[in-house]
Every structure is written in structure tokens, then in C-alpha cells.
Design a protein around this motif. Structure first.
Motif, PDB file in Angstrom:
ATOM      1  N   GLU A   1       0.835  -1.212   0.000  1.00  0.00           N
ATOM      2  CA  GLU A   1       0.000   0.000   0.000  1.00  0.00           C
ATOM      3  C   GLU A   1       0.864   1.254   0.000  1.00  0.00           C
ATOM      4  O   GLU A   1       0.588   2.214  -0.723  1.00  0.00           O
ATOM      5  CB  GLU A   1      -0.921   0.005   1.223  1.00  0.00           C
ATOM      6  N   ALA A   2       1.916   1.254   0.800  1.00  0.00           N
ATOM      7  CA  ALA A   2       2.770   2.432   0.899  1.00  0.00           C
ATOM      8  C   ALA A   2       3.514   2.708  -0.398  1.00  0.00           C
ATOM      9  O   ALA A   2       3.905   3.855  -0.665  1.00  0.00           O
ATOM     10  CB  ALA A   2       3.767   2.249   2.047  1.00  0.00           C
ATOM     11  N   ALA A   3       3.714   1.691  -1.221  1.00  0.00           N
ATOM     12  CA  ALA A   3       4.465   1.855  -2.465  1.00  0.00           C
ATOM     13  C   ALA A   3       3.635   2.459  -3.589  1.00  0.00           C
ATOM     14  O   ALA A   3       4.185   2.887  -4.610  1.00  0.00           O
ATOM     15  CB  ALA A   3       5.019   0.501  -2.919  1.00  0.00           C
ATOM     16  N   VAL A   4       2.323   2.515  -3.411  1.00  0.00           N
ATOM     17  CA  VAL A   4       1.432   3.050  -4.449  1.00  0.00           C
ATOM     18  C   VAL A   4       0.919   4.410  -3.978  1.00  0.00           C
ATOM     19  O   VAL A   4       0.221   4.495  -2.963  1.00  0.00           O
ATOM     20  CB  VAL A   4       0.248   2.102  -4.706  1.00  0.00           C
ATOM     21  N   PRO A   5       1.252   5.482  -4.674  1.00  0.00           N
ATOM     22  CA  PRO A   5       0.822   6.816  -4.234  1.00  0.00           C
ATOM     23  C   PRO A   5      -0.688   6.894  -4.023  1.00  0.00           C
ATOM     24  O   PRO A   5      -1.468   6.540  -4.908  1.00  0.00           O
ATOM     25  CB  PRO A   5       1.274   7.715  -5.385  1.00  0.00           C
TER      26      PRO A   5
END
Length: 304
Positions: free
Chosen positions: A115-119
Motif C-alpha cells: 500500500e505504501a508503495a502506491v501513491p
């Protein structure tokens, strides 16, 4: 925002790859792609397992369609991918079927990282609504997460490798029972197909099969890929595609050269029915699933 053939509003999507999850015991880190709509909250999750030799860039006709209609779709590149090109004598080869399942569980374990890797995605997926989907070898991966038991050819044990976080599935052109239904080639080279048990595959699932999908792994003929429906208990649905071969009209990519039954209308039917099913089985809404029950001249839909 546009409206797709399904009649549902389609949103722009964002797709990020590769997101690399360290996996030292696997021998190669796990490369993952995440696709999601740019808007919306409480988004259900679909884990998608590719067919033999493919990778995280495959199956865009399905992945893009599901993501544009409100799903977070997560794909991994499994060890059998041609991108990794394992040596013929690589000791991991006989365990690729099992490592695939571990890949999917790792994805679920690492949702915070993904989740954190996708803006803009953090906090928007609904981790309580997860389905597994897959094509061919990937359909078997998804089925194991749902309860299918495979007798490990190395240990002789048929362990329960299901994951309670995964509650439903979409099984596309997926293998049926083994035993004397396998050809000698399959029995020797795909030993994990020899002894599979569908009796524990109780979770709801949609099975998609082509009535011209005559695979070299079985003597059963196209009926083989309907067996995840006919041999498993519980709530199941079966979409049979008239004239459909193994790639179901071209689901593996927009320009998939390996497609032998290329048919955009057939792909559109798979998109429409799978989306309606996912929305229904994961509790988004059921009106579109009710609508597809009316049938289509290119296929037959039945449920039990």
C-alpha cells in the motif's frame, strides 16, 4: 470517468511495479505489481496468479478491467516465469507449485509495504474482502488458497495450505483431477497434478472453462477444466465459453501472440462475468451478477 460494456462506471487506474519484497529463502526476491483505481475507498483485493511462464505484466485485459471497477489487483512474478528462466536442474523446480502459494501469502503479509508503495493507496483497500484468481497453473494456485489439497510428490503429504484471509476465487482454465486422467508427459513433468483433492474446496468460486480447451496434460478433453466446478462442494458457478480455447479468447494480454482463439467479444464476456461475480461474492453489490444470469450467446453460466 467512462462507462464500460458492463454498464458500470470505469475509473482511471494507477499501477506500480516492480515492488520488491525480500524473500531470501525463496532464492529470488518477489517482484509484485499493484493496480488500483485512483479514487474510492474500502476497495476489495484480488490476488492474481499468472499461468506457467508468464509474469506480473500479464493478463492486462482482466487486471485493468477489475482495477478500473473498484478492485486492488495484486500480481507477482512466480518462479516458473520465463523472466527468471530457472535452470532445468534447479532444485526449486519441483516445488514451484508450492512456492507460488507462499508467494501469495507473502503478498498478504506485506500489504502495508505494498500500500505504501502506491501513491495515494494507503488505507483504501479492504483487507477483509480478498479473492484469489488465476489462469491455468495460476488457477491451481488460487484453488489451493481456497482449500484444494495437493499431495506433495516429495513428501507424500496432502497438507492444508489454504489461507483464511482469502474467501472466494475465480479459476480460469484450471486443471481438474489427476490420476489416470493425466497423460504420461504430465505425470512425469507435472507431478503435483497426480493426486489432488477437491473435497475441501468449499469456498465460493467461479470456474471459467472453454469447451475447446483440449490440453496435452490430460486424456479427459476440454471437460477437464470444468472439474474444479463439478468435483468441489459448496457454492460454485461455471461459465463455459463456446469455442473457447486455453486463453479464453485472449485474456493473457492485449497483444498476446500465443492466443489461438483470439476473440475480443469472448474476452469481453469473461471481463463482464468475472467482474459481476467478484462484486457479488465480495459483497459490493449483486445486481450485475443477477443481470449476467440472463445468459449470452457466446457462453453458458450455471451455478450450484
Amino acid at each position: 470517468m467512462t462507462t464500460s460494456e458492463s454498464g458500470l462506471a470505469a475509473s482511471p487506474i494507477v499501477s506500480v511495479k516492480p515492488i520488491v519484497l525480500p524473500a531470501p529463502e525463496r532464492g529470488d526476491d518477489l517482484h509484485v505489481r499493484v493496480s488500483a483505481p485512483v479514487t474510492g475507498r474500502d476497495l476489495p483485493i484480488v490476488l492474481f496468479a499468472h499461468g506457467f511462464g508468464s509474469n506480473l505484466d500479464g493478463y492486462a485485459p482482466l487486471v485493468d478491467h477489475w482495477a478500473a471497477h473498484g478492485f486492488v489487483v495484486i500480481q507477482a512474478t512466480h518462479l516458473d516465469s520465463r523472466r527468471l528462466n530457472l535452470d532445468a536442474d534447479d532444485p526449486r523446480r519441483p516445488r514451484t507449485w508450492r512456492i507460488r502459494v507462499a508467494d501469495m501469502k507473502r503478498v498478504l503479509d506485506e500489504l502495508d509495504v505494498l500500500e505504501a508503495a502506491v501513491p495515494g493507496l494507503a488505507g483504501r483497500p479492504d483487507r477483509g474482502r480478498v479473492a484469489a484468481a488465476g489462469h491455468s497453473f495460476g488457477g491451481g494456485t488460487a484453488a489451493i488458497l481456497l482449500g484444494l489439497r495437493v499431495t506433495d510428490p516429495e513428501t507424500g503429504a496432502a497438507e492444508d495450505l489454504s489461507d483464511p484471509r482469502v474467501t472466494a476465487g475465480v479459476l480460469l482454465a484450471t486443471a481438474g483431477a489427476g490420476g489416470d486422467r493425466l497423460t504420461p508427459y504430465a505425470a512425469e513433468n507435472l507431478p503435483w497434478l497426480r493426486d489432488v483433492d477437491f473435497s475441501h474446496l468449499t469456498a465460493p468460486a467461479l470456474v471459467v472453462a472453454g469447451d475447446k480447451d483440449d490440453l496435452p496434460m490430460t486424456t479427459k478433453g476440454p471437460e477437464w477444466t470444468t472439474e474444479p466446478y463439478t468435483l468441489s462442494p459448496g457454492e460454485k458457478s461455471l461459465l463455459t465459453l463456446f469455442g473457447g480455447e486455453h486463453l479464453l479468447g485472449g485474456i493473457s494480454g492485449y497483444d498476446a501472440a500465443e492466443t489461438t482463439d483470439e476473440n475480443p467479444a469472448r474476452v469481453a464476456l469473461v471481463q463482464r462475468v468475472t467482474l459481476a461475480y467478484l462484486r457479488h461474492v465480495l459483497g459490493v453489490e449483486s445486481s450485475t451478477w443477477a443481470a449476467v444470469q440472463a445468459g449470452d450467446p457466446m457462453g453458458r453460466l450455471e451455478s450450484k
